[in-house]
Design a protein around this motif. Sequence first.
Motif, PDB file in Angstrom:
ATOM      1  N   ALA A  64       0.823  -1.218   0.000  1.00  0.00           N
ATOM      2  CA  ALA A  64       0.000   0.000   0.000  1.00  0.00           C
ATOM      3  C   ALA A  64       0.852   1.262   0.000  1.00  0.00           C
ATOM      4  N   GLU A  80      -7.704  -1.016 -10.347  1.00  0.00           N
ATOM      5  CA  GLU A  80      -6.722  -1.678  -9.485  1.00  0.00           C
ATOM      6  C   GLU A  80      -7.351  -2.899  -8.840  1.00  0.00           C
ATOM      7  N   SER A  82      -6.439  -5.642  -5.769  1.00  0.00           N
ATOM      8  CA  SER A  82      -5.531  -5.914  -4.656  1.00  0.00           C
ATOM      9  C   SER A  82      -5.932  -7.196  -3.948  1.00  0.00           C
ATOM     10  N   ARG A  87      -0.728  -6.697  -5.814  1.00  0.00           N
ATOM     11  CA  ARG A  87      -1.464  -5.492  -6.164  1.00  0.00           C
ATOM     12  C   ARG A  87      -1.238  -5.224  -7.646  1.00  0.00           C
ATOM     13  N   THR A 103       2.132  -5.200 -11.819  1.00  0.00           N
ATOM     14  CA  THR A 103       1.787  -6.004 -10.653  1.00  0.00           C
ATOM     15  C   THR A 103       2.935  -6.000  -9.657  1.00  0.00           C
ATOM     16  N   SER A 105       4.298  -7.676  -6.002  1.00  0.00           N
ATOM     17  CA  SER A 105       4.097  -8.817  -5.121  1.00  0.00           C
ATOM     18  C   SER A 105       5.342  -9.024  -4.275  1.00  0.00           C
TER      19      SER A 105
END
Length: 221
Positions: A64, A80, A82, A87, A103, A105
């Motif tokens: 975030a 988006e 999530s 995300r 993306t 991760s």
Amino acid sequence: MNVKFCYLLPAFIWAISLAGCASKTALETSSAPLHVQKLDKSALKATGSENQARALPAHKAQLAFYQAPKTLAGLQLDGEISSEYARTLRYRGPNSKEQLTLTLSGLPIGWDSMPAHRAVAGYYSELRQRRVNKALSNSAYALSIISEQLVDLEGNPSAQSQMRWIEPNRPIQNQALLVTLINNHFVRISNASYQQKTRWLLQQAKRALAEFKAAQAVTAP
């Protein structure tokens, strides 16, 4: 079977083999023509790579903290998605004929002790295999991997590839894929177009990565 593979540079071959990739590889150089081999479904099953495990992060990544730019490489943010582990930011062109996803991760369990180039190569090999499996799922599909490289990009290892995807009754879709690491988080950029060439798409992916990094007000943990 219409799945086609072009070949990896020796350093990339070594890195992927350390990461457990079972795909067949050979030499590609800038001075030599690309060689293509066909791989049928029975051959893929024999290697065991069709059932290759997909690595998941050990815990929820702190994603975030990353800012989501409204535009990347001239494309507008389109949404988006999530989850606990990833995300994904989706971008589209004004005519929806160009699309790009970024993306984020986290690293899978145990991967934080890997050399960065090995982690990037291992993650790329999983993404590559998913596309191969999709092509093998339908004899009408075809995937051509034009080029693959593992290079240094702005101080970080980066796996880069150019591909073409073919489906019945549709124009050929050119694609590019870029995978790198930022602050121990994987960044994957995938884009596609029916109009632009694969080399152009790869340059667009690099531009999107540079703009994404520039948009971060603070360094993520």
